[in-house]
Design a protein around this motif. Structure first.
Motif, PDB file in Angstrom:
ATOM      1  N   VAL A 232       0.840  -1.200   0.000  1.00  0.00           N
ATOM      2  CA  VAL A 232       0.000   0.000   0.000  1.00  0.00           C
ATOM      3  C   VAL A 232       0.873   1.248   0.000  1.00  0.00           C
ATOM      4  O   VAL A 232       1.834   1.346   0.772  1.00  0.00           O
ATOM      5  N   ILE A 233       0.539   2.178  -0.873  1.00  0.00           N
ATOM      6  CA  ILE A 233       1.111   3.528  -0.839  1.00  0.00           C
ATOM      7  C   ILE A 233       0.098   4.396  -0.116  1.00  0.00           C
ATOM      8  O   ILE A 233      -1.062   4.484  -0.543  1.00  0.00           O
ATOM      9  N   ARG A 304     -11.020  -3.274   1.382  1.00  0.00           N
ATOM     10  CA  ARG A 304     -10.657  -4.306   2.358  1.00  0.00           C
ATOM     11  C   ARG A 304      -9.544  -3.806   3.282  1.00  0.00           C
ATOM     12  O   ARG A 304      -9.546  -4.087   4.483  1.00  0.00           O
ATOM     13  N   PHE A 305      -8.599  -3.072   2.711  1.00  0.00           N
ATOM     14  CA  PHE A 305      -7.523  -2.506   3.529  1.00  0.00           C
ATOM     15  C   PHE A 305      -8.086  -1.475   4.503  1.00  0.00           C
ATOM     16  O   PHE A 305      -7.689  -1.435   5.676  1.00  0.00           O
ATOM     17  N   GLU A 312      -8.448  -2.856  13.221  1.00  0.00           N
ATOM     18  CA  GLU A 312      -7.228  -3.236  13.931  1.00  0.00           C
ATOM     19  C   GLU A 312      -6.517  -2.066  14.606  1.00  0.00           C
ATOM     20  O   GLU A 312      -5.814  -2.270  15.600  1.00  0.00           O
ATOM     21  N   ARG A 313      -6.690  -0.838  14.078  1.00  0.00           N
ATOM     22  CA  ARG A 313      -5.890   0.272  14.626  1.00  0.00           C
ATOM     23  C   ARG A 313      -6.698   1.499  15.037  1.00  0.00           C
ATOM     24  O   ARG A 313      -6.359   2.169  16.015  1.00  0.00           O
ATOM     25  N   HIS A 335       3.960  -1.195   8.690  1.00  0.00           N
ATOM     26  CA  HIS A 335       3.926  -2.558   9.220  1.00  0.00           C
ATOM     27  C   HIS A 335       3.245  -3.501   8.223  1.00  0.00           C
ATOM     28  O   HIS A 335       3.696  -4.637   8.007  1.00  0.00           O
ATOM     29  N   HIS A 336       2.152  -3.036   7.617  1.00  0.00           N
ATOM     30  CA  HIS A 336       1.437  -3.847   6.613  1.00  0.00           C
ATOM     31  C   HIS A 336       2.370  -4.203   5.456  1.00  0.00           C
ATOM     32  O   HIS A 336       2.342  -5.343   4.955  1.00  0.00           O
TER      33      HIS A 336
END
Length: 372
Positions: A232-233, A304-305, A312-313, A335-336
């Motif tokens: 991911v950017i 989805r991201f 999660e965050r 981290h991803h």
């Protein structure tokens, strides 16, 4: 042969006599002594054998160390059904109430309780006069979940088919020497701080968090996910106008191999089609835009991201400022990208189209029912 006893009211209580043949006695003796017999069945066999010897229920109960009511029950069961009567366990409590399963399903799917939008197990159990566990069991066996509702919207885009085939084609057969990037903005991400500190998770207690919060501003996350490897950017910006979108396009241009053609999948948001954006794209021919049909954001895999980073965050995060929020987002993206997992698209355009056609048909029939 009968034995007499007195109950508390002074009336005579008669214990029915049991007379055994030699074969019955031998069978019961075998059951009472066999190591393969369950403890309960062996005990019941001894009750019958002692009863056949002429012992009263209270004497049998004292000898075996059990209750007199239990002795009377198994004596009666043997008289009614022989060995089969003591082999089967008695049903516990009141006999189960039989439920009309067809009526249960009909009420669940075709009606609503008074002053409510859907049935609960307790409401429907009260309506049918059965236990709530019975309702739950039949709901489970029929796949019924009245407490769950799923959102949907069928696209009315006149170019739905060609857009669908274009995007699914990119997912399932990406062109050579090219990157397919799913792009979108997650706008109005709030930096929320709790009014009081919560307690951490511990054995026997869930983590706690106050229901109210303090707002410290918002940010917008621009993200482009590489379909091939899942990387991911990301970029956080204060607004999400065409100027910020252009800034993000320039970042994509810098962070992707120069020799690769870029296919960007995005929604129909006006900033993506602004004249200034069109002008920039014309000067950068390696960029090719592909727009999802209206009301079909589910076709964009970057969603989805966004779901993952939210659960999660962000949702349970505590942020005292926008910079702190943006730092947390950037850390999550980094981290991803250490070990990214691509989202594999499996549904063909034809399968999706057939599903949409069926959904449209059901909606049309439902609207016709409403009109009539």
């Amino acid at each position: 042969m009968v034995h007499l006893g007195l109950n508390w009211s002074g009336h005579v209580r008669i214990a029915p006599a049991i007379v055994l043949t030699d074969e019955q006695k031998a069978e019961l003796t075998r059951l009472s002594r066999s190591g393969r017999t369950s403890v309960r069945l062996a005990q019941r066999a001894r009750i019958v054998l002692l009863a056949a010897q002429g012992l009263q229920n209270k004497d049998i109960a004292e000898q075996l160390g059990i209750g007199r009511v239990q002795v009377a029950r198994w004596r009666e069961r043997y008289l009614q059904a022989g060995v089969e009567g003591i082999e089967r366990d008695l049903p516990r409590g009141a006999p189960p109430v039989k439920v009309d399963v067809a009526e249960l399903v009909q009420l669940t799917t075709r009606s609503k309780p008074a002053a409510a939008t859907h049935w609960s197990t307790r409401k429907l159990a009260a309506e049918l006069g059965v236990a709530a566990s019975t309702v739950w069991r039949h709901w489970q066996s029929h796949g019924l979940k009245p407490h769950i509702v799923r959102g949907f919207k069928v696209s009315r885009d006149p170019h739905f088919v060609e857009k669908l085939e274009d995007i699914v084609g990119l997912y399932m057969s990406p062109p050579e020497h090219a990157l397919v990037l799913c792009c979108d903005e997650k706008s109005q991400v709030q930096a929320l701080d709790r009014t009081q500190p919560g307690l951490p998770l511990k054995k026997g207690r869930a983590q706690t968090m106050t229901h109210d919060y303090k707002r410290h501003g918002t940010t917008t996350l621009f993200a482009a996910m590489n379909v091939l490897d899942g990387k991911v950017i990301g970029q956080c910006q204060q607004r999400h106008t065409h100027a910020e979108w252009l800034k993000f396009l320039r970042k994509i241009d810098r962070e992707t191999p120069k020799g690769k053609t870029l296919h960007l999948i995005a929604d129909n948001y006006a900033t993506h089609k602004h004249p200034a954006v069109q002008e920039w794209l014309a000067k950068h021919p390696r960029f090719h835009m592909h727009f999802t049909p209206t009301s079909a954001s589910w076709l964009n895999m970057v969603e989805r991201f966004f779901r993952d980073i939210t659960t999660e965050r962000l949702r349970r995060g505590v942020f005292t400022s926008v910079p702190e929020l943006e730092a947390a987002i950037n850390d999550y993206v980094a981290h991803h990208n250490i070990d990214p997992k691509p989202f594999i698209w499996t549904k063909s355009a034809r399968d999706i189209l057939q599903k949409v056609i069926r959904a449209n048909a059901r909606l049309s029939s439902k609207q016709n029912e409403t009109l009539h």
